[in-house]
Design a protein around this motif. Structure first.
Motif, mmCIF file in Angstrom:
data_model
loop_
_atom_site.group_PDB
_atom_site.id
_atom_site.type_symbol
_atom_site.label_atom_id
_atom_site.label_comp_id
_atom_site.label_asym_id
_atom_site.label_seq_id
_atom_site.Cartn_x
_atom_site.Cartn_y
_atom_site.Cartn_z
ATOM 1 N N GLN A 42 -21.163 52.175 -54.397
ATOM 2 C CA GLN A 42 -20.977 53.047 -53.234
ATOM 3 C C GLN A 42 -21.386 52.340 -51.946
ATOM 4 O OE1 GLN A 42 -22.183 57.180 -53.614
ATOM 5 N NE2 GLN A 42 -23.092 57.145 -51.567
ATOM 6 N N ASP A 43 -22.493 51.611 -51.990
ATOM 7 C CA ASP A 43 -22.949 50.879 -50.798
ATOM 8 C C ASP A 43 -21.933 49.821 -50.383
ATOM 9 O OD1 ASP A 43 -25.205 52.410 -50.747
ATOM 10 O OD2 ASP A 43 -26.509 50.901 -51.679
ATOM 11 N N GLU A 103 -18.982 60.944 -57.441
ATOM 12 C CA GLU A 103 -20.079 60.017 -57.162
ATOM 13 C C GLU A 103 -19.697 58.619 -57.637
ATOM 14 O OE1 GLU A 103 -22.719 60.663 -55.498
ATOM 15 O OE2 GLU A 103 -22.644 62.847 -55.381
ATOM 16 N N SER A 113 -19.813 50.006 -46.911
ATOM 17 C CA SER A 113 -19.959 48.865 -46.001
ATOM 18 C C SER A 113 -18.596 48.262 -45.646
ATOM 19 C CB SER A 113 -20.847 47.802 -46.641
ATOM 20 O OG SER A 113 -20.966 46.668 -45.809
ATOM 21 N N ASP A 167 -12.872 48.943 -60.934
ATOM 22 C CA ASP A 167 -13.451 50.074 -60.194
ATOM 23 C C ASP A 167 -12.445 50.781 -59.301
ATOM 24 O OD1 ASP A 167 -16.045 49.560 -61.205
ATOM 25 O OD2 ASP A 167 -16.295 47.946 -59.727
ATOM 26 N N ARG A 204 -22.964 59.502 -41.505
ATOM 27 C CA ARG A 204 -22.733 60.128 -42.799
ATOM 28 C C ARG A 204 -21.258 60.483 -42.966
ATOM 29 N NH1 ARG A 204 -25.119 58.775 -46.474
ATOM 30 N NH2 ARG A 204 -24.644 60.701 -47.645
ATOM 31 N N PRO A 233 -21.627 54.678 -58.619
ATOM 32 C CA PRO A 233 -22.904 53.986 -58.800
ATOM 33 C C PRO A 233 -23.432 53.494 -57.451
ATOM 34 C CG PRO A 233 -21.328 53.280 -60.461
ATOM 35 C CD PRO A 233 -20.569 54.135 -59.501
ATOM 36 N N ARG A 234 -24.727 53.506 -57.298
ATOM 37 C CA ARG A 234 -25.347 53.256 -56.000
ATOM 38 C C ARG A 234 -24.864 51.953 -55.358
ATOM 39 N NH1 ARG A 234 -29.907 54.970 -53.225
ATOM 40 N NH2 ARG A 234 -29.768 54.086 -51.126
ATOM 41 N N LYS A 235 -24.862 50.874 -56.114
ATOM 42 C CA LYS A 235 -24.463 49.590 -55.545
ATOM 43 C C LYS A 235 -22.981 49.581 -55.164
ATOM 44 C CE LYS A 235 -27.939 46.621 -57.689
ATOM 45 N NZ LYS A 235 -28.189 45.419 -58.562
ATOM 46 N N LYS A 273 -30.933 70.805 -54.714
ATOM 47 C CA LYS A 273 -30.316 70.152 -53.565
ATOM 48 C C LYS A 273 -29.853 71.195 -52.552
ATOM 49 C CE LYS A 273 -26.632 66.964 -52.258
ATOM 50 N NZ LYS A 273 -25.492 66.151 -52.750
ATOM 51 N N ASN A 310 -21.920 63.873 -46.856
ATOM 52 C CA ASN A 310 -22.883 64.929 -47.176
ATOM 53 C C ASN A 310 -22.255 66.055 -47.989
ATOM 54 O OD1 ASN A 310 -25.060 63.736 -45.905
ATOM 55 N ND2 ASN A 310 -24.653 64.711 -43.938
ATOM 56 N N ARG A 361 -13.953 63.168 -51.218
ATOM 57 C CA ARG A 361 -14.852 63.321 -50.071
ATOM 58 C C ARG A 361 -14.118 63.639 -48.768
ATOM 59 N NH1 ARG A 361 -20.469 63.315 -51.234
ATOM 60 N NH2 ARG A 361 -20.647 62.423 -53.329
#
Length: 397
Positions: free
Chosen positions: A273-274, A267, A278, A297, A146, A269-271, A2, A262, A308
């Motif tokens: 985080q989305d 981290e 949002s 969560d 981002r 989980p993808r869902k 990365k 960035n 972050r």
């Protein structure tokens, strides 16, 4: 492997917009009509000489408006002849963008204004009152799509407005109340630069080689330029703030918090985080964090937000640097930013002790009646600290 993203870098603050009032023809004894007519003739002479131009800018609560051309097609808008000079705190209003002035622009502006106003102009500058000032910080190598943006201190709403492009990417955040004295925002400056290039073509066309060359230069700069996010603090209702009171302004840059998606950090989980991102963009970070309270969560989401948070955003010195940019602009003399001699030489206020509470019916007070007959007047004759008490009729026992 990365690749490490380029760390965003905030630049020094600039003054992006300025509107101030000069206390011209604001004294009760001034002959407003005569002063305006004399100044109006001087403006007309400057227009004929080419140092001033007419303009379609709104006159507002003034009798006449004109422009002083500056370099690179910039201009200062001047309104003169206030309809109510005392209530408007001055008869002349000036609007310009100090951040886009070129060398020589300030001297040219002052020269034209002094020829119009007269010998009192320099003294008026020392007593100028601010109606509005906008400060801005550009963050180079930052992308708004981002980042997560939070603003604390908004009394009514966390986020009251945003713009989204056709791809669903947020381009602008506006924080606070639309009716407040201050409006703060964060937006992608790339959009502003494209808008300026398009407006230049719409206004002047591509009829000559110099215009074509300038347009090509703008496109080249946009193509190779790094992304930039601009953070603005707009004092839209300063209500005649004196220059020497600028240090009293709150550092509203410190109310911004950025999360760099960035950068490195926890981290999700993808869902999840989305969903969280949002919610942050739709309802604000505070509301998004509150949404996960009491859920399984909540710890993950809070850890993601904390880890972050951008370490490159250091807003503590920014307001001081912004005020320094205004002082060094040359628009106002440096002595205008210092407290007036009257304030410095004023003696300290005397501290007086307040009187004790008025005696009540339960205090140890002596009274007697004076005067003839049944119309005698009740008069207090003393206050005792004895243990005597009053009966049910208020008489001292």
């Amino acid at each position: 492997m990365k690749l490490r993203a380029i760390i965003p870098t905030p630049k020094r603050p600039v003054v992006d917009y300025l509107r101030f009032v000069l206390p011209w023809a604001a004294n009760p004894g001034d002959d407003h009509k005569r002063m305006y007519e004399l100044t109006r003739r001087r403006i007309q002479a400057e227009i004929e000489n080419g140092t001033c131009t007419g303009t379609f800018a709104d006159r507002g609560r003034y009798r006449f408006v004109f422009a002083i051309p500056l370099s690179d097609k910039k201009e200062a808008i001047v309104r003169i002849g206030a309809l109510d000079p005392a209530r408007q705190k001055g008869g002349i209003s000036v609007c310009l963008n100090p951040g886009k002035l070129e060398p020589g622009d300030v001297a040219n502006f002052h020269g034209v204004m002094e020829s119009i106003v007269g010998r009192s102009y320099k003294n008026l500058l020392r007593r100028a009152l601010l109606s509005r000032v906008d400060f801005a910080v550009d963050i180079v190598h930052a992308r708004l799509d981002r980042m997560l943006v939070s603003y604390s201190g908004a009394q009514q709403f966390t986020v009251f407005g945003k713009t989204v492009n056709s791809k669903g990417i947020v381009e602008t955040y506006n924080f606070g109340s639309a009716k407040s004295d201050y409006i703060t925002s964060a937006y992608s400056k790339d959009i502003e630069r494209r808008h300026d290039a398009i407006m230049s073509i719409a206004k002047d066309g591509l009829r000559n080689e110099s215009t074509k060359a300038n347009f090509i230069k703008q496109l080249d700069q946009l193509h190779g330029a790094p992304p930039v996010v601009r953070v603005e603090v707009r004092g839209v209702k300063l209500n005649g703030l004196a220059l020497h009171d600028l240090d009293k302004l709150t550092n509203r840059f410190a109310r911004f918090t950025f999360a760099d998606l960035n950068g490195e950090g926890a981290e999700l989980p993808r869902k999840l985080q989305d969903v969280f991102i949002s919610l942050c963009r739709d309802r604000g970070v505070k509301a998004a964090l509150d949404h996960f309270k009491g859920t399984a969560d909540v710890r993950k989401v809070n850890a993601f937000w904390r880890s972050r948070r951008a370490s490159w955003w250091k807003p503590e010195p920014m307001m001081g640097q912004a005020l320094g940019a205004l002082r060094s602009s040359g628009i106002f003399p440096l002595e205008a930013f210092a407290p007036s001699s009257d304030e410095c030489d004023a003696p300290p206020l005397k501290v007086t002790r307040s009187r004790g509470p008025t005696a009540s019916a339960n205090d140890d007070v002596k009274f007697k009646r004076i005067g003839p007959g049944k119309h005698r007047k009740l008069v207090r004759i003393g206050l005792e600290s004895t243990g005597h008490r009053r009966d049910r009729y208020g008489r001292i026992a």
